[in-house]
Design an enzyme around this catalytic site. Structure first.
Site, PDB file in Angstrom:
ATOM      1  N   HIS A 123      -1.253   3.744   5.574  1.00  0.00           N
ATOM      2  CA  HIS A 123      -2.184   4.210   6.598  1.00  0.00           C
ATOM      3  C   HIS A 123      -3.233   3.140   6.903  1.00  0.00           C
ATOM      4  O   HIS A 123      -3.675   2.413   6.010  1.00  0.00           O
ATOM      5  CB  HIS A 123      -2.891   5.486   6.138  1.00  0.00           C
ATOM      6  CG  HIS A 123      -2.057   6.715   6.258  1.00  0.00           C
ATOM      7  ND1 HIS A 123      -1.721   7.271   7.474  1.00  0.00           N
ATOM      8  CD2 HIS A 123      -1.481   7.508   5.301  1.00  0.00           C
ATOM      9  CE1 HIS A 123      -0.984   8.359   7.273  1.00  0.00           C
ATOM     10  NE2 HIS A 123      -0.815   8.515   5.965  1.00  0.00           N
ATOM     11  N   CYS A 201      -0.455   1.561  11.545  1.00  0.00           N
ATOM     12  CA  CYS A 201      -0.790   1.883  12.930  1.00  0.00           C
ATOM     13  C   CYS A 201      -1.510   0.700  13.584  1.00  0.00           C
ATOM     14  O   CYS A 201      -2.334   0.039  12.951  1.00  0.00           O
ATOM     15  CB  CYS A 201      -1.686   3.116  12.998  1.00  0.00           C
ATOM     16  SG  CYS A 201      -0.840   4.640  12.530  1.00  0.00           S
ATOM     17  N   ARG A 210       2.992   0.079  16.140  1.00  0.00           N
ATOM     18  CA  ARG A 210       2.830  -0.333  14.755  1.00  0.00           C
ATOM     19  C   ARG A 210       2.482  -1.823  14.679  1.00  0.00           C
ATOM     20  O   ARG A 210       3.033  -2.639  15.407  1.00  0.00           O
ATOM     21  CB  ARG A 210       4.123  -0.077  13.959  1.00  0.00           C
ATOM     22  CG  ARG A 210       4.528   1.394  13.909  1.00  0.00           C
ATOM     23  CD  ARG A 210       3.550   2.202  13.086  1.00  0.00           C
ATOM     24  NE  ARG A 210       3.915   3.622  13.041  1.00  0.00           N
ATOM     25  CZ  ARG A 210       3.403   4.549  13.827  1.00  0.00           C
ATOM     26  NH1 ARG A 210       2.493   4.204  14.738  1.00  0.00           N
ATOM     27  NH2 ARG A 210       3.781   5.801  13.728  1.00  0.00           N
TER      28      ARG A 210
END
Length: 224
Positions: A123, A201, A210
């Site tokens: 993340h 991300c 991405r």
């Protein structure tokens, strides 16, 4: 009392309770946003620490395979540019549970140190945000992958923000990633390499894109 006063009072009450409902809804939304941005990160950092501690204890007692409540743990990641205290567990698969406690290792990709592509997801914001600072990484920065017996040192061959692709671009996790865009960022197209790929991300808020960084193995040493 006039016949018009009662409807007026009922109208005021309706407006009052509608206002209260809007305020409560607003507070609920703010609470949800606060939880997503701060609560999940706090909880995930606790999970990261718990998983890391369990891995270290298991290795100390001679175990190679380590099971945690977040999945099978395979390795620990250190990125010196992110600080001397940066140590994040690597868990099998890319489920929400795995990514909520560290890096997720894409199924079917190489293991640490193996020929092929050791592909990881993490993340960038919320849930521990292990790759929040990926754009700060530069070519040559080291990524240390600790297993019980060996530590594999990879060096980035691209900057952290050099490559952005749609989430459907699965070529980045191939054993030898081959960018379909001519002249795009990719590893040297030579078979037999030992690569690492970091994916996260591209933006701090919701995005289907991405950010990708590639690295190659440059050394290995016993884990102490």
């Amino acid at each position: 009392m006039s016949t018009t006063t009662q409807p007026q009072r009922r109208g005021r009450r309706s407006v009052f309770w509608a206002g209260i409902a809007l305020v409560l809804a607003g507070l609920a939304i703010l609470g949800y946003v606060a939880w997503e941005f701060y609560g999940t990160t706090y909880v995930s950092k606790q999970h990261q620490q718990d998983a890391t501690s369990r891995i270290e204890k298991a290795w100390g007692s001679g175990q190679t395979e380590v099971s945690t409540e977040f999945g099978s743990a395979q390795a620990l990641i250190e990125i010196p540019r992110f600080g001397k205290d940066y140590r994040i567990p690597v868990l099998a698969g890319t489920s929400d549970r795995a990514l909520g406690a560290g890096f997720g290792h894409f199924d079917g990709t190489a293991a640490p140190g193996e020929v092929g592509n050791f592909a990881l997801a993490g993340h960038r914001i919320t849930h521990g945000e292990p790759l929040r600072d990926l754009p700060k990484l530069r070519q040559g920065d080291k990524i240390r992958v600790l297993t019980r017996e060996k530590t594999y040192v990879y060096a980035l061959i691209s900057d952290g923000d050099d490559l952005t692709v749609p989430f459907t671009s699965i070529w980045v996790t191939d054993p030898l990633p081959d960018n379909p865009e001519r002249g795009g960022v990719e590893p040297v197209q030579q078979k037999g390499q030992r690569l690492i790929t970091l994916t996260t991300c591209a933006e701090l808020f919701h995005t289907d894109n991405r950010m990708i960084a590639f690295g190659k193995l440059v050394s290995e040493e016993p884990t102490t």
